[in-house]
Write a protein that holds these residues in place. Structure first.
Motif, PDB file in Angstrom:
ATOM      1  N   UNK A 116      -3.088   3.519  -2.365  1.00 32.98           N
ATOM      2  CA  UNK A 116      -3.024   2.849  -3.658  1.00 32.98           C
ATOM      3  C   UNK A 116      -2.355   1.492  -3.501  1.00 32.98           C
ATOM      4  N   UNK A 117      -2.977   0.506  -4.113  1.00 34.01           N
ATOM      5  CA  UNK A 117      -2.391  -0.818  -4.247  1.00 34.01           C
ATOM      6  C   UNK A 117      -2.071  -0.944  -5.732  1.00 34.01           C
ATOM      7  N   UNK A 118      -0.819  -0.781  -6.084  1.00 38.78           N
ATOM      8  CA  UNK A 118      -0.458  -0.635  -7.491  1.00 38.78           C
ATOM      9  C   UNK A 118      -1.003   0.696  -7.971  1.00 38.78           C
ATOM     10  N   UNK A 119      -1.742   0.678  -9.052  1.00 41.83           N
ATOM     11  CA  UNK A 119      -2.334   1.914  -9.580  1.00 41.83           C
ATOM     12  C   UNK A 119      -3.770   2.131  -9.110  1.00 41.83           C
ATOM     13  N   UNK A 120      -4.322   1.179  -8.367  1.00 42.02           N
ATOM     14  CA  UNK A 120      -5.719   1.266  -7.947  1.00 42.02           C
ATOM     15  C   UNK A 120      -5.857   1.979  -6.604  1.00 42.02           C
ATOM     16  N   UNK A 147       0.834  -1.190   0.000  1.00 41.63           N
ATOM     17  CA  UNK A 147       0.000   0.000   0.000  1.00 41.63           C
ATOM     18  C   UNK A 147       0.874   1.247   0.000  1.00 41.63           C
ATOM     19  N   UNK A 148       0.528   2.186  -0.855  1.00 46.89           N
ATOM     20  CA  UNK A 148       1.194   3.486  -0.884  1.00 46.89           C
ATOM     21  C   UNK A 148       0.157   4.543  -0.531  1.00 46.89           C
ATOM     22  N   UNK A 149       0.400   5.278   0.549  1.00 43.90           N
ATOM     23  CA  UNK A 149      -0.500   6.341   0.975  1.00 43.90           C
ATOM     24  C   UNK A 149      -0.017   7.657   0.394  1.00 43.90           C
ATOM     25  N   UNK A 150      -0.927   8.378  -0.264  1.00 43.35           N
ATOM     26  CA  UNK A 150      -0.580   9.646  -0.908  1.00 43.35           C
ATOM     27  C   UNK A 150      -1.467  10.762  -0.362  1.00 43.35           C
ATOM     28  N   UNK A 151      -0.874  11.907  -0.176  1.00 45.02           N
ATOM     29  CA  UNK A 151      -1.643  13.102   0.136  1.00 45.02           C
ATOM     30  C   UNK A 151      -2.295  13.570  -1.155  1.00 45.02           C
ATOM     31  N   UNK A 152      -3.600  13.679  -1.141  1.00 40.06           N
ATOM     32  CA  UNK A 152      -4.334  14.100  -2.331  1.00 40.06           C
ATOM     33  C   UNK A 152      -5.476  15.020  -1.907  1.00 40.06           C
ATOM     34  N   UNK A 153      -6.036  15.766  -2.851  1.00 35.47           N
ATOM     35  CA  UNK A 153      -7.215  16.573  -2.523  1.00 35.47           C
ATOM     36  C   UNK A 153      -8.398  15.661  -2.153  1.00 35.47           C
ATOM     37  N   UNK A 154      -9.132  16.060  -1.141  1.00 34.93           N
ATOM     38  CA  UNK A 154     -10.259  15.233  -0.703  1.00 34.93           C
ATOM     39  C   UNK A 154     -11.406  15.231  -1.705  1.00 34.93           C
ATOM     40  N   UNK A 198     -12.209  11.091   9.814  1.00 36.71           N
ATOM     41  CA  UNK A 198     -13.470  11.117   9.079  1.00 36.71           C
ATOM     42  C   UNK A 198     -13.297  10.414   7.730  1.00 36.71           C
ATOM     43  N   UNK A 199     -14.420   9.936   7.207  1.00 36.79           N
ATOM     44  CA  UNK A 199     -14.502   9.390   5.848  1.00 36.79           C
ATOM     45  C   UNK A 199     -13.500   8.275   5.584  1.00 36.79           C
ATOM     46  N   UNK A 200     -13.164   7.505   6.601  1.00 32.87           N
ATOM     47  CA  UNK A 200     -12.221   6.417   6.401  1.00 32.87           C
ATOM     48  C   UNK A 200     -12.959   5.247   5.751  1.00 32.87           C
ATOM     49  N   UNK A 201     -12.399   4.761   4.662  1.00 27.16           N
ATOM     50  CA  UNK A 201     -13.052   3.706   3.892  1.00 27.16           C
ATOM     51  C   UNK A 201     -12.013   2.872   3.167  1.00 27.16           C
ATOM     52  N   UNK A 202     -12.260   1.548   3.131  1.00 28.28           N
ATOM     53  CA  UNK A 202     -11.442   0.619   2.355  1.00 28.28           C
ATOM     54  C   UNK A 202     -12.367  -0.094   1.377  1.00 28.28           C
ATOM     55  N   UNK A 203     -11.996  -0.084   0.115  1.00 29.38           N
ATOM     56  CA  UNK A 203     -12.769  -0.732  -0.939  1.00 29.38           C
ATOM     57  C   UNK A 203     -12.936  -2.217  -0.640  1.00 29.38           C
ATOM     58  N   UNK A 204     -14.084  -2.768  -0.996  1.00 28.29           N
ATOM     59  CA  UNK A 204     -14.374  -4.179  -0.725  1.00 28.29           C
ATOM     60  C   UNK A 204     -13.301  -5.105  -1.295  1.00 28.29           C
ATOM     61  N   UNK A 205     -12.774  -4.774  -2.459  1.00 27.91           N
ATOM     62  CA  UNK A 205     -11.776  -5.638  -3.097  1.00 27.91           C
ATOM     63  C   UNK A 205     -10.434  -5.618  -2.383  1.00 27.91           C
ATOM     64  N   UNK A 206     -10.230  -4.661  -1.480  1.00 26.63           N
ATOM     65  CA  UNK A 206      -8.937  -4.517  -0.804  1.00 26.63           C
ATOM     66  C   UNK A 206      -8.989  -4.868   0.683  1.00 26.63           C
TER      67      UNK A 206
END
Length: 181
Positions: free
Chosen positions: A56-60, A2-9, A79-87
């Motif tokens: 991001x897991x790879x590019x996803x 997993x790569x964590x990136x700072x991005x606009x919300x 707030x708004x913490x979420x993990x996609x079902x596939x991950x």
């Protein structure tokens, strides 16, 4: 990894994850209407003491979450913490939670809070295993929402980053986003 990136919300990846999150909530809570009071707005994650991360897991893009200071000194809210079902089940939620807690501690916070609902059993299990405790309940019709809180370890580390720095942080890396650049 997993790569964590700072991005606009309100960036593209964040909007896609938000839509998936709202679909999950709608499937578990038919008729539920999300409100700003529960989820905050993207603007809540801009400014001093805030953070918005996309994992991001790879590019996803597979997870996201934000941090904002509360008016109470030394307290931040996740707030708004979420993990996609596939991950799910790969440690991505824990890595994201750890990083948000680390940032809260680095900003001088000694406690973090979050709001969840009883039907999000996966999230509740993660929070419980990470040391969060219920500090308040909010009955709302057929469901009960929960305020959870955790006291962070002293010294600004939140008990997350062992001696050895970034190399010791398992399964995640940090880098600023290039989205919108």
């Amino acid at each position: 990894m997993l790569e964590l990136r700072e991005e606009p919300s309100d960036g593209a990846a964040s909007r896609a994850l938000w839509a998936e999150y709202m679909a999950l909530v709608a499937s578990r809570l038919p008729g539920f209407e999300p409100t700003e009071a529960i989820f905050a707005t993207p603007e809540a994650f801009a400014g001093p003491g805030t953070a918005w991360l996309v994992g991001y897991d790879g590019e996803a893009a597979v997870c996201c979450g934000g941090l904002r200071p509360l008016p109470e000194p030394g307290v931040a809210e996740i707030k708004r913490m979420f993990v996609s079902a596939t991950a799910r089940g790969r440690g991505h939620g824990r890595a994201l939670l750890d990083e948000l807690e680390r940032r809260a501690a680095a900003a001088g916070c000694f406690r973090v809070r979050l709001f969840t609902t009883e039907v999000l059993v996966e999230a509740r299990a993660l929070y419980r295993s990470a040391g969060y405790r219920v500090v308040g309940t909010v009955p709302d019709g057929d469901r009960t929402d929960l305020w959870l809180e955790k006291t962070l370890a002293s010294g600004g580390s939140a008990g997350i980053e062992p001696t050895g720095g970034d190399a010791a942080r398992p399964r995640s890396t940090m880098r600023p986003s290039t989205e919108g650049a």
